[in-house]
Design a protein around this motif. Structure first.
Motif, mmCIF file in Angstrom:
data_model
loop_
_atom_site.group_PDB
_atom_site.id
_atom_site.type_symbol
_atom_site.label_atom_id
_atom_site.label_comp_id
_atom_site.label_asym_id
_atom_site.label_seq_id
_atom_site.Cartn_x
_atom_site.Cartn_y
_atom_site.Cartn_z
ATOM 1 N N ALA A 11 7.897 5.894 13.237
ATOM 2 C CA ALA A 11 7.722 4.777 12.305
ATOM 3 C C ALA A 11 6.241 4.612 11.983
ATOM 4 O O ALA A 11 5.396 4.621 12.881
ATOM 5 C CB ALA A 11 8.278 3.489 12.911
ATOM 6 N N ALA A 12 5.928 4.474 10.704
ATOM 7 C CA ALA A 12 4.549 4.272 10.280
ATOM 8 C C ALA A 12 4.283 2.782 10.112
ATOM 9 O O ALA A 12 5.029 2.096 9.408
ATOM 10 C CB ALA A 12 4.280 5.003 8.967
ATOM 11 N N ALA A 44 -0.669 7.041 -3.619
ATOM 12 C CA ALA A 44 -1.778 7.931 -3.983
ATOM 13 C C ALA A 44 -3.126 7.235 -3.995
ATOM 14 O O ALA A 44 -4.130 7.809 -3.549
ATOM 15 C CB ALA A 44 -1.507 8.557 -5.354
ATOM 16 N N ASN A 45 -3.182 6.003 -4.495
ATOM 17 C CA ASN A 45 -4.478 5.321 -4.593
ATOM 18 C C ASN A 45 -5.064 4.990 -3.231
ATOM 19 O O ASN A 45 -6.278 4.782 -3.112
ATOM 20 C CB ASN A 45 -4.354 4.049 -5.429
ATOM 21 N N MET A 46 -4.207 4.931 -2.219
ATOM 22 C CA MET A 46 -4.682 4.656 -0.863
ATOM 23 C C MET A 46 -4.810 5.932 -0.038
ATOM 24 O O MET A 46 -5.645 6.020 0.850
ATOM 25 C CB MET A 46 -3.735 3.665 -0.166
ATOM 26 N N VAL A 59 -2.731 5.484 6.917
ATOM 27 C CA VAL A 59 -1.822 5.798 8.019
ATOM 28 C C VAL A 59 -1.031 7.083 7.789
ATOM 29 O O VAL A 59 -0.829 7.873 8.730
ATOM 30 C CB VAL A 59 -0.873 4.605 8.297
ATOM 31 N N LEU A 60 -0.576 7.347 6.573
ATOM 32 C CA LEU A 60 0.251 8.537 6.342
ATOM 33 C C LEU A 60 -0.556 9.834 6.326
ATOM 34 O O LEU A 60 0.027 10.918 6.251
ATOM 35 C CB LEU A 60 1.042 8.392 5.039
ATOM 36 N N LYS A 67 4.770 12.671 9.454
ATOM 37 C CA LYS A 67 6.199 12.987 9.542
ATOM 38 C C LYS A 67 7.044 11.730 9.736
ATOM 39 O O LYS A 67 8.169 11.798 10.226
ATOM 40 C CB LYS A 67 6.444 13.970 10.688
ATOM 41 N N ALA A 68 6.497 10.591 9.325
ATOM 42 C CA ALA A 68 7.226 9.328 9.495
ATOM 43 C C ALA A 68 8.505 9.314 8.672
ATOM 44 O O ALA A 68 8.542 9.806 7.543
ATOM 45 C CB ALA A 68 6.331 8.157 9.106
#
Length: 203
Positions: A11-12, A44-46, A59-60, A67-68
């Motif tokens: 979980a993210a 995308a912007n983050m 985080v991703l 792989k969340a």
């Protein structure tokens, strides 16, 4: 549509409220009507800097969250425009479940149409799950739609409720087309009778 029964995965944590659909998938990526290929543009912007390189603070972009399969956030997730590309992008990235205190209505509906389970849990529970998620690969959580429980890494079970009809659709992998195809014999029978009675319609 892929059925959703029980999911155990990473979980993210995304401790933010009012995550709108333009943050989930910016408008410049809405030129396609394909459901695949949008995962690379999710958030995308983050996720990316102006030069196109990854933002290591997002985080991703961090292991193991690349792989969340579950995303945990705060209130009003999916607000903003009604773009269905938002759940498409989440699903293409690999997110099958979003847990938040509440969701924007259209986004909530679009999730069910695309095989994503949106789970509503109180803010304090989401905060606890976010702390669990911060432990990374050592803290996988389970989302069991059949029993309607989220299972924390320590084994605690947290109940949630999903509308029974929507639960049935997800468990059986039925989108709008799938629901229609369940009635295929009746549709074929109607068309056969109509063709016999009004053949000029089929000329």
């Amino acid at each position: 549509m892929q059925p959703f029964t029980t999911l155990t995965g990473i979980a993210a944590p995304m401790p933010a409220a009012n995550v709108d659909t333009d943050k989930i998938i910016p408008a410049r990526f809405l030129k396609t009507i394909a459901r695949t290929g949008l995962g690379k543009s999710l958030f995308a912007n983050m996720r990316y800097r102006e030069d196109g390189s990854e933002n290591p603070d997002f985080v991703l972009n961090q292991d193991p969250y690349r792989k969340a399969e579950v995303l945990i956030a705060y209130e009003n997730f999916g607000c903003g425009s009604s773009r269905e590309h938002a759940p498409w992008a989440l699903l293409d990235f690999g997110i099958r479940c979003v847990i938040a205190p509440d969701f924007a209505d259209i986004f909530h509906n679009n999730c069910f149409k695309n095989g994503i389970l949106p789970v509503r849990l109180p803010r304090e529970v989401c905060e606890t799950l976010i702390e669990d998620a911060k432990l990374g690969a050592n803290a996988r959580i389970t989302v069991d739609l059949e029993r309607q429980v989220v299972v924390r890494p320590n084994g605690e079970e947290i109940p949630f409720r999903i509308d029974e009809f929507r639960r049935h659709l997800l468990l059986n992998g039925l989108d709008d087309i799938g629901q229609t195809l369940q009635h295929a014999p009746a549709i074929d029978g109607y068309e056969a009778r109509q063709k016999a009675a009004q053949p000029w319609l089929y000329a």
